[in-house]
Every structure is written in C-alpha cells, then in structure tokens.
Design a protein around this motif. Structure first.
Motif, PDB file in Angstrom:
ATOM      1  N   LEU A  11       0.825  -1.211   0.000  1.00  0.00           N
ATOM      2  CA  LEU A  11       0.000   0.000   0.000  1.00  0.00           C
ATOM      3  C   LEU A  11       0.856   1.257   0.000  1.00  0.00           C
ATOM      4  CD1 LEU A  11      -2.848  -0.952   2.528  1.00  0.00           C
ATOM      5  CD2 LEU A  11      -2.984  -0.812   0.040  1.00  0.00           C
ATOM      6  N   GLY A  12       1.993   1.186   0.704  1.00  0.00           N
ATOM      7  CA  GLY A  12       2.870   2.347   0.797  1.00  0.00           C
ATOM      8  C   GLY A  12       3.393   2.801  -0.554  1.00  0.00           C
ATOM      9  N   TRP A  13       3.594   1.857  -1.466  1.00  0.00           N
ATOM     10  CA  TRP A  13       4.082   2.232  -2.796  1.00  0.00           C
ATOM     11  C   TRP A  13       2.959   2.271  -3.836  1.00  0.00           C
ATOM     12  CZ3 TRP A  13       8.069  -1.246  -0.549  1.00  0.00           C
ATOM     13  CH2 TRP A  13       9.200  -0.528  -0.165  1.00  0.00           C
ATOM     14  N   PHE A  14       1.944   1.419  -3.669  1.00  0.00           N
ATOM     15  CA  PHE A  14       0.894   1.334  -4.690  1.00  0.00           C
ATOM     16  C   PHE A  14      -0.074   2.512  -4.643  1.00  0.00           C
ATOM     17  CE2 PHE A  14      -3.422  -0.005  -5.879  1.00  0.00           C
ATOM     18  CZ  PHE A  14      -3.203  -0.318  -7.208  1.00  0.00           C
ATOM     19  N   LEU A  15      -0.535   2.890  -3.452  1.00  0.00           N
ATOM     20  CA  LEU A  15      -1.531   3.957  -3.353  1.00  0.00           C
ATOM     21  C   LEU A  15      -1.039   5.282  -3.939  1.00  0.00           C
ATOM     22  CD1 LEU A  15      -3.294   3.398   0.104  1.00  0.00           C
ATOM     23  CD2 LEU A  15      -4.178   2.976  -2.188  1.00  0.00           C
ATOM     24  N   PRO A  16       0.150   5.768  -3.530  1.00  0.00           N
ATOM     25  CA  PRO A  16       0.607   7.029  -4.136  1.00  0.00           C
ATOM     26  C   PRO A  16       0.855   6.906  -5.634  1.00  0.00           C
ATOM     27  CG  PRO A  16       1.841   6.544  -2.134  1.00  0.00           C
ATOM     28  CD  PRO A  16       1.079   5.314  -2.480  1.00  0.00           C
ATOM     29  N   ALA A  17       1.450   5.795  -6.050  1.00  0.00           N
ATOM     30  CA  ALA A  17       1.769   5.621  -7.473  1.00  0.00           C
ATOM     31  C   ALA A  17       0.509   5.569  -8.325  1.00  0.00           C
ATOM     32  CB  ALA A  17       2.599   4.354  -7.671  1.00  0.00           C
ATOM     33  N   SER A  18      -0.503   4.839  -7.868  1.00  0.00           N
ATOM     34  CA  SER A  18      -1.727   4.698  -8.657  1.00  0.00           C
ATOM     35  C   SER A  18      -2.450   6.031  -8.813  1.00  0.00           C
ATOM     36  CB  SER A  18      -2.660   3.668  -7.999  1.00  0.00           C
ATOM     37  OG  SER A  18      -3.032   4.080  -6.692  1.00  0.00           O
ATOM     38  N   GLN A  19      -2.430   6.846  -7.760  1.00  0.00           N
ATOM     39  CA  GLN A  19      -3.085   8.149  -7.843  1.00  0.00           C
ATOM     40  C   GLN A  19      -2.262   9.141  -8.656  1.00  0.00           C
ATOM     41  OE1 GLN A  19      -4.877   9.512  -4.012  1.00  0.00           O
ATOM     42  NE2 GLN A  19      -4.334   7.479  -3.253  1.00  0.00           N
ATOM     43  N   MET A  20      -0.956   9.065  -8.506  1.00  0.00           N
ATOM     44  CA  MET A  20      -0.097   9.999  -9.237  1.00  0.00           C
ATOM     45  C   MET A  20      -0.036   9.687 -10.726  1.00  0.00           C
ATOM     46  SD  MET A  20       0.913  12.556  -7.640  1.00  0.00           S
ATOM     47  CE  MET A  20       1.920  13.070  -9.032  1.00  0.00           C
ATOM     48  N   ILE A  21      -0.260   8.431 -11.109  1.00  0.00           N
ATOM     49  CA  ILE A  21      -0.304   8.095 -12.538  1.00  0.00           C
ATOM     50  C   ILE A  21      -1.418   8.872 -13.225  1.00  0.00           C
ATOM     51  CG2 ILE A  21      -0.964   6.264 -14.140  1.00  0.00           C
ATOM     52  CD1 ILE A  21       0.705   4.327 -12.540  1.00  0.00           C
ATOM     53  N   VAL A  22      -2.579   8.924 -12.577  1.00  0.00           N
ATOM     54  CA  VAL A  22      -3.715   9.661 -13.142  1.00  0.00           C
ATOM     55  C   VAL A  22      -3.388  11.150 -13.217  1.00  0.00           C
ATOM     56  CG1 VAL A  22      -6.144  10.245 -12.847  1.00  0.00           C
ATOM     57  CG2 VAL A  22      -5.329   7.951 -12.246  1.00  0.00           C
ATOM     58  N   ALA A  23      -2.864  11.706 -12.105  1.00  0.00           N
ATOM     59  CA  ALA A  23      -2.542  13.127 -12.080  1.00  0.00           C
ATOM     60  C   ALA A  23      -1.451  13.471 -13.090  1.00  0.00           C
ATOM     61  CB  ALA A  23      -2.089  13.532 -10.675  1.00  0.00           C
ATOM     62  N   THR A  24      -0.467  12.595 -13.217  1.00  0.00           N
ATOM     63  CA  THR A  24       0.633  12.824 -14.147  1.00  0.00           C
ATOM     64  C   THR A  24       0.144  12.803 -15.591  1.00  0.00           C
ATOM     65  OG1 THR A  24       2.203  11.811 -12.604  1.00  0.00           O
ATOM     66  CG2 THR A  24       2.909  12.028 -14.888  1.00  0.00           C
ATOM     67  N   ALA A  25      -0.749  11.866 -15.899  1.00  0.00           N
ATOM     68  CA  ALA A  25      -1.294  11.778 -17.250  1.00  0.00           C
ATOM     69  C   ALA A  25      -2.063  13.044 -17.626  1.00  0.00           C
ATOM     70  CB  ALA A  25      -2.195  10.555 -17.365  1.00  0.00           C
ATOM     71  N   ASN A  81      -5.422  12.218   0.652  1.00  0.00           N
ATOM     72  CA  ASN A  81      -5.227  10.774   0.810  1.00  0.00           C
ATOM     73  C   ASN A  81      -3.835  10.391   1.277  1.00  0.00           C
ATOM     74  OD1 ASN A  81      -7.808  10.032   0.177  1.00  0.00           O
ATOM     75  ND2 ASN A  81      -7.388   9.582  -1.960  1.00  0.00           N
ATOM     76  N   ILE A  82      -2.820  11.034   0.719  1.00  0.00           N
ATOM     77  CA  ILE A  82      -1.457  10.575   1.013  1.00  0.00           C
ATOM     78  C   ILE A  82      -0.690  11.500   1.954  1.00  0.00           C
ATOM     79  CG2 ILE A  82      -1.316   9.374  -1.185  1.00  0.00           C
ATOM     80  CD1 ILE A  82       0.443  11.580  -2.256  1.00  0.00           C
ATOM     81  N   THR A  83      -1.365  12.558   2.429  1.00  0.00           N
ATOM     82  CA  THR A  83      -0.698  13.443   3.381  1.00  0.00           C
ATOM     83  C   THR A  83      -1.543  13.696   4.621  1.00  0.00           C
ATOM     84  OG1 THR A  83       0.474  14.562   1.578  1.00  0.00           O
ATOM     85  CG2 THR A  83       0.414  15.677   3.694  1.00  0.00           C
ATOM     86  N   PHE A  84      -2.701  14.337   4.461  1.00  0.00           N
ATOM     87  CA  PHE A  84      -3.498  14.733   5.617  1.00  0.00           C
ATOM     88  C   PHE A  84      -4.001  13.546   6.423  1.00  0.00           C
ATOM     89  CE2 PHE A  84      -4.692  18.927   3.367  1.00  0.00           C
ATOM     90  CZ  PHE A  84      -3.516  19.507   3.837  1.00  0.00           C
ATOM     91  N   ILE A  85      -4.578  12.553   5.748  1.00  0.00           N
ATOM     92  CA  ILE A  85      -5.104  11.387   6.464  1.00  0.00           C
ATOM     93  C   ILE A  85      -3.992  10.624   7.193  1.00  0.00           C
ATOM     94  CG2 ILE A  85      -6.215   9.124   6.185  1.00  0.00           C
ATOM     95  CD1 ILE A  85      -7.991  10.358   4.056  1.00  0.00           C
ATOM     96  N   PRO A  86      -2.842  10.319   6.529  1.00  0.00           N
ATOM     97  CA  PRO A  86      -1.752   9.663   7.272  1.00  0.00           C
ATOM     98  C   PRO A  86      -1.249  10.474   8.461  1.00  0.00           C
ATOM     99  CG  PRO A  86      -1.388   9.437   4.921  1.00  0.00           C
ATOM    100  CD  PRO A  86      -2.548  10.376   5.081  1.00  0.00           C
ATOM    101  N   VAL A  87      -1.126  11.797   8.302  1.00  0.00           N
ATOM    102  CA  VAL A  87      -0.643  12.626   9.411  1.00  0.00           C
ATOM    103  C   VAL A  87      -1.635  12.601  10.572  1.00  0.00           C
ATOM    104  CG1 VAL A  87      -0.169  14.996  10.145  1.00  0.00           C
ATOM    105  CG2 VAL A  87       0.810  14.127   8.018  1.00  0.00           C
ATOM    106  N   LEU A  88      -2.928  12.712  10.283  1.00  0.00           N
ATOM    107  CA  LEU A  88      -3.937  12.651  11.341  1.00  0.00           C
ATOM    108  C   LEU A  88      -3.916  11.295  12.038  1.00  0.00           C
ATOM    109  CD1 LEU A  88      -6.965  14.457   9.639  1.00  0.00           C
ATOM    110  CD2 LEU A  88      -5.494  15.337  11.468  1.00  0.00           C
ATOM    111  N   PHE A  89      -3.736  10.232  11.256  1.00  0.00           N
ATOM    112  CA  PHE A  89      -3.660   8.888  11.847  1.00  0.00           C
ATOM    113  C   PHE A  89      -2.441   8.775  12.756  1.00  0.00           C
ATOM    114  CE2 PHE A  89      -1.992   4.541  11.658  1.00  0.00           C
ATOM    115  CZ  PHE A  89      -3.069   3.842  12.178  1.00  0.00           C
ATOM    116  N   ILE A  90      -1.310   9.303  12.306  1.00  0.00           N
ATOM    117  CA  ILE A  90      -0.087   9.252  13.114  1.00  0.00           C
ATOM    118  C   ILE A  90      -0.266  10.026  14.421  1.00  0.00           C
ATOM    119  CG2 ILE A  90       2.335   9.977  13.224  1.00  0.00           C
ATOM    120  CD1 ILE A  90       2.422   9.513  10.160  1.00  0.00           C
ATOM    121  N   LEU A  91      -0.846  11.212  14.332  1.00  0.00           N
ATOM    122  CA  LEU A  91      -1.077  12.014  15.537  1.00  0.00           C
ATOM    123  C   LEU A  91      -2.013  11.295  16.502  1.00  0.00           C
ATOM    124  CD1 LEU A  91      -1.433  15.595  13.991  1.00  0.00           C
ATOM    125  CD2 LEU A  91       0.535  14.632  15.192  1.00  0.00           C
ATOM    126  N   PHE A  92      -3.047  10.653  15.965  1.00  0.00           N
ATOM    127  CA  PHE A  92      -3.988   9.914  16.810  1.00  0.00           C
ATOM    128  C   PHE A  92      -3.287   8.773  17.542  1.00  0.00           C
ATOM    129  CE2 PHE A  92      -6.758   6.152  17.158  1.00  0.00           C
ATOM    130  CZ  PHE A  92      -7.702   6.636  18.052  1.00  0.00           C
TER     131      PHE A  92
END
Length: 307
Positions: free
Chosen positions: A144-158, A200-211
């Motif tokens: 998930l650590g590599w797939f989630l960002p890559a899959s979303q960035m592929i769309v944005a990059t395209a 998805n790849i910044t705010f949610i992980p940071v909030l989870f880490i803080l929690f």
C-alpha cells in the motif's frame, strides 16, 4: 513545429549558477554520496541481521530505499544542470520527475503511518503484537505504501502531461506542482485531483499518526518507567522525522496552492532543504536514535568505544 513532449522548460530557480556552478556541483555531489552511503548502510544492516527483521526496522529500511530512489530521481539532473550552459528540461522529463517526486513523498507518509501503527500495537496492545503485526500485515503495508501514491499519481501525471504550455520558465530547480503555473489554462479537474491526492497521502496519514501517538502517550503516562522508556526510545525518532518531513512538504503546498511570489533565493533554499534534509538526515536520526541499529553500526565501523 516542436511538439509538446519535446518542449524545453527553462529552470529559472538557480542563483548565480554561472559564478558558482562548481561550488554547486561539489556540494551536491558530496551530499548525494552521503545520502547513498547513509541509506545503504541502514538497509544493509537491517538486511543482514536477523534480530532486525522486525516490522519497525523493515519500515525503516523501506524509508531508506525511498530516500535512495528519490535522490536518484533528483540529483543526477541537478549535476547536469549546474555544469550546463543552459538549465533546462524537456516537458516529458519534467513530468516524469514530478511523478517520482510526489509518489515517493506520499509513500513516506504512508510508511510513517505504518510505523506509528506498529508502535501503537507494540506499546498499547503488546499481547496482540505477534498476531497483529504478522508478515502478511507488514507486506500489505509495504504494498500500500508504494501502490496507493503511485496509482493516484499516474492519473494526475497523465492529466498534467496533456496540458498545453504557454510559459516556459519554471521558478525552481526541480519539477513539482509549480509546473502548473506554465499552463495556458489550468483545468479545474487538476485542482480537485491534487486536493484529493493531498488528502489521501498526506493529511489522512498525518492525522492517523497524531492519533496513534496521542494514544501511546496516554498509555505511557499511566504505565511504569519501562514502558515510558520504550515509548521514548522508539517513538521519538519517528516523530522527529514526521515533523521535519511535514514542515518541508508544507513548502510545496504553500508555493503551489497559495501561489506566493517568493524571492528566487528563498525558493532555492527551501528546494534544497527538501532534497537534502529528508534523504540525508533520516538515516542519521534512525541510525543514532534507534539503539539496536546504532549498536550494529558501531560494530560495522569498529566504533566499539563509542557510547
């Protein structure tokens, strides 16, 4: 007429590059070598020592691998730029660098989330640790650590790659979301998609880490000194990395989202911190602060008398 993929974008973020080109090159070459050495050392030590084949250390090794990939996507191009008479990049290469820049950055946040969860289970639910943090769980986190960002960035990059350029001077030394200022028209879908990915790849992980760390602090506060010591030893390096990484990433958000008109020197300094601080100091923080890793580093380099 030159098509869009062959268009050259001028990198206008350098300060006195003609005057200081060799200073730039030497300093960045030294930094790049240090990044390679430090991160490879961390990965090598975790790889060869079976007592470090635990979730926490596996995630640290994954972060070091990310730092190697990130630096390799950035530094060789910097070397070429400072030694060239013209600092430029093709549109295709710029879009590709943008993809790796945000994919690996998002991966870091998700891996830090996995590490926070690992510490939470270890300290707050120690009896369930062996079953919860199994090999399968660790593998899922890594994928998930590599797939989630890559899959979303592929769309944005395209989508970014299809945009027509009306300006050809980028106010920076690396390709990030600042490239969107070069578009003739910035479609609303890019703004929406960027916000979605950022959440998805910044705010949610940071909030989870803080929690998770709030829960850890609450448990440690009510527990004995041994639990507090364990929490401090294993959580402090992660928090140091998270805080520094979040502060540096906020610069990209400030520049791209708020469109502030900062001076060239300020942009250069902040860009250098992004490409230097995290890849270089993360392995140093983990190597020094994580007792088991530091013990093996001392043995590796025959530093037995160091405390």
């Amino acid at each position: 007429m030159m098509n869009e993929t062959q268009t050259l974008i001028t990198l206008g973020g350098y300060v006195d590059v003609v005057k200081y080109r060799y200073v730039y090159f030497v300093l960045w070459f030294i930094v790049y070598v240090l990044i390679l050495c430090c991160n490879c050392t961390i990965i090598f030590i975790i790889w060869i020592h079976r007592n470090l084949h635990e979730p926490m250390y596996i995630f640290i090794a994954a972060l070091s691998l990310n730092s190697l990939l990130f630096s390799t996507a950035i530094y060789p191009k910097l070397f070429v730029d400072v030694l060239s008479h013209r600092q430029s990049v093709s549109h295709t290469a710029c879009i590709l660098q943008l993809f790796f820049f945000y994919t690996l950055g998002g991966s870091d946040f998700i891996l830090l989330s996995a590490m926070a969860f690992d510490r939470y289970v270890s300290i707050c639910k120690p009896l369930q640790y062996a079953t919860t943090m199994s090999t399968t769980t660790v593998t899922i986190f890594l994928v998930l650590g590599w797939f989630l960002p890559a899959s979303q960035m592929i769309v944005a990059t395209a989508i970014n790659a299809k945009q027509k350029l009306c300006h050809f001077t980028l106010a920076g030394i690396i390709c990030n979301n600042s490239i969107q200022k070069l578009y003739c028209v910035k479609p609303r879908i890019i703004t929406v998609l960027d916000s979605f990915i950022l959440t998805n790849i910044t705010f949610i992980p940071v909030l989870f880490i803080l929690f998770t760390y709030i829960k850890i602090l609450m448990v440690a506060y009510r527990s004995c000194g041994e639990v507090r010591k364990k929490a401090a030893e294993t959580c402090l390096p992660h928090l140091m990395v998270l805080i520094s990484f979040s502060c540096l990433c906020s610069f990209d958000v400030i520049i791209a989202r708020l469109e502030l008109d900062l001076s060239k020197t300020v942009r250069l300094i902040m860009s250098l911190q992004v490409v230097v601080y995290n890849p270089l100091f993360n392995p140093i923080i983990y190597g020094v602060k994580m007792k088991e890793i530091w013990k093996h580093i001392k043995r590796l380099f025959c530093l037995k008398n160091m405390k």
